[in-house]
Write a protein that holds these residues in place. Structure first.
Motif, PDB file in Angstrom:
ATOM      1  N   VAL A 189       7.693  -9.800  39.644  1.00 38.77           N
ATOM      2  CA  VAL A 189       6.513  -8.954  39.498  1.00 38.77           C
ATOM      3  C   VAL A 189       5.462  -9.381  40.510  1.00 38.77           C
ATOM      4  N   THR A 190       4.913  -8.407  41.238  1.00 42.12           N
ATOM      5  CA  THR A 190       4.016  -8.710  42.356  1.00 42.12           C
ATOM      6  C   THR A 190       2.817  -9.542  41.916  1.00 42.12           C
ATOM      7  N   GLU A 191       2.243  -9.226  40.759  1.00 42.43           N
ATOM      8  CA  GLU A 191       1.062  -9.947  40.299  1.00 42.43           C
ATOM      9  C   GLU A 191       1.375 -11.414  40.005  1.00 42.43           C
TER      10      GLU A 191
ATOM     11  N   ASN B  68      -1.357  -7.083  34.322  1.00 42.75           N
ATOM     12  CA  ASN B  68      -0.003  -6.849  34.827  1.00 42.75           C
ATOM     13  C   ASN B  68       0.850  -8.109  34.878  1.00 42.75           C
TER      14      ASN B  68
ATOM     15  N   ILE C 229      -8.072  -5.899  43.808  1.00 48.13           N
ATOM     16  CA  ILE C 229      -7.275  -7.119  43.724  1.00 48.13           C
ATOM     17  C   ILE C 229      -8.108  -8.334  44.131  1.00 48.13           C
TER      18      ILE C 229
ATOM     19  N   HIS D 244      -1.980  -8.006  47.532  1.00 46.59           N
ATOM     20  CA  HIS D 244      -1.432  -9.156  46.815  1.00 46.59           C
ATOM     21  C   HIS D 244      -1.137 -10.389  47.664  1.00 46.59           C
TER      22      HIS D 244
ATOM     23  N   ARG E  93      13.699  -6.298  37.947  1.00 49.51           N
ATOM     24  CA  ARG E  93      12.435  -6.805  38.484  1.00 49.51           C
ATOM     25  C   ARG E  93      11.566  -7.399  37.383  1.00 49.51           C
TER      26      ARG E  93
ATOM     27  N   SER F 233       8.476  -4.016  48.309  1.00 46.70           N
ATOM     28  CA  SER F 233       7.252  -3.436  47.774  1.00 46.70           C
ATOM     29  C   SER F 233       6.624  -2.490  48.791  1.00 46.70           C
TER      30      SER F 233
ATOM     31  N   GLY G  26       1.660  -3.077  48.303  1.00 44.81           N
ATOM     32  CA  GLY G  26       1.481  -4.285  47.509  1.00 44.81           C
ATOM     33  C   GLY G  26       2.148  -4.266  46.154  1.00 44.81           C
ATOM     34  N   SER G  27       2.944  -3.235  45.853  1.00 43.54           N
ATOM     35  CA  SER G  27       3.555  -3.123  44.526  1.00 43.54           C
ATOM     36  C   SER G  27       5.063  -2.974  44.629  1.00 43.54           C
TER      37      SER G  27
ATOM     38  N   SER H  80       6.960  -2.343  42.041  1.00 41.64           N
ATOM     39  CA  SER H  80       7.300  -1.193  41.199  1.00 41.64           C
ATOM     40  C   SER H  80       7.145   0.109  41.981  1.00 41.64           C
ATOM     41  N   HIS H  81       6.067   0.227  42.750  1.00 45.59           N
ATOM     42  CA  HIS H  81       5.900   1.420  43.586  1.00 45.59           C
ATOM     43  C   HIS H  81       7.053   1.528  44.579  1.00 45.59           C
TER      44      HIS H  81
END
Length: 281
Positions: A20-22, A55, A118, A139, A247, A257, A260-261, A263-264
């Motif tokens: 997960v990016t965060e 997140n 962010i 991120h 993920r 990504s 920066g995501s 999920s995106h």
């Protein structure tokens, strides 16, 4: 029709992200702050915007069975390699996890209510001093690093960088512009997109083995009951959900990504890949 450099935009926005990016961003900030000082850990304080906390607080950390902000910060400080960006936890081992669980130091997570975009600031105190690292805007964007009162790095928003950031006029882009680009761009310019397809498909293949929330298994159950058809739409949902399962389960496989995501990146690529497969493209 206006001219837009879509290829450069893609190359700048597509970045590998592990887990997960965060969570990766929190670990990255902690790893950079610790690298500034080194030595025996005494205290970790992480300050971040609310969206970052939301997140990350219950998400899996790649390569481990652990969750959340505190563990991400601890692992980033103990074994993260900040030079790898959002893949900074790539080389974490069970030994690092064991050490993180044995830490008897305060690890504070604070939410900066005044920050909407962010923002992460890591303050790592060791026997050698205090290391600080700050991430802003996206991120992996480390904008500041310091040891005690000595500034080691500061990214200035120069006139050139501001001009560069504003060079792509999103407000003027139309669907017609994007269609024209897709029809005419040389395939040789799209190596980053090919890498995205390969990376996210590999992630999806791992998710299909049955991990995390198992969203695609729920879809399969609906299909077997006749609530969903066995068609291209189902195939797209399965490919996408398998990648998301992997993920969010924190498997040690990166996602490509975008903006920066991770999920995106999955959501904008896997349905299109599935359509291409279904149509024989």
């Amino acid at each position: 029709m206006a001219e837009f450099d879509f290829t450069s935009l893609l190359e700048n926005e597509l970045k590998p992200a592990l887990g997960v990016t965060e969570v990766g961003a929190i670990a990255l900030a902690a790893a950079r702050a610790y690298d500034a000082v080194g030595g025996k850990l005494l205290h970790i304080e992480m300050t971040m915007n609310g969206g970052m906390y939301k997140n990350a607080f219950s998400c899996a950390i790649p390569g481990t069975e652990e969750l959340g902000c505190e563990m991400a910060a601890a692992l980033g400080a103990l074994g993260g390699d900040w030079t790898l960006g959002l893949e900074c936890l790539k080389h974490i081992t069970p030994e690092h996890v064991a050490r993180a669980k044995e830490l008897e130091i305060p690890i504070e997570i604070c939410v900066a209510e005044t920050k909407d975009s962010i923002f992460i600031e890591a303050e790592v105190t060791t026997e050698n001093g205090v290391g600080v690292a700050r991430i802003e805007d996206f991120h992996s964007n480390i904008v500041y690093a310091a040891k005690d009162k000595e500034i080691l790095f500061r990214k200035e928003k120069t006139a050139e960088s501001i001009t560069s950031a504003a060079a792509f006029d999103f407000d003027s882009v139309t669907v017609q512009d994007m269609v024209q680009y897709a029809k005419t761009v040389p395939v040789s310019e799209l190596a980053c997109v090919k890498e995205m397809i390969e990376m996210n498909c590999a992630l999806s293949a791992e998710g299909e083995k049955g991990v995390g929330l198992g969203i695609w298994k729920t879809l399969s159950a609906f299909r077997q009951k006749g609530a969903l058809g066995d068609d291209m739409m189902y195939a797209a949902q399965k490919l996408t959900c398998c990648a998301m399962d992997a993920r969010l389960a924190g498997l040690p496989f990166p996602a490509m990504s975008i903006v920066g995501s991770g999920s995106h990146g999955i959501l904008c690529s896997m349905p299109v890949v599935s359509y291409g497969r279904s149509s024989g493209a």
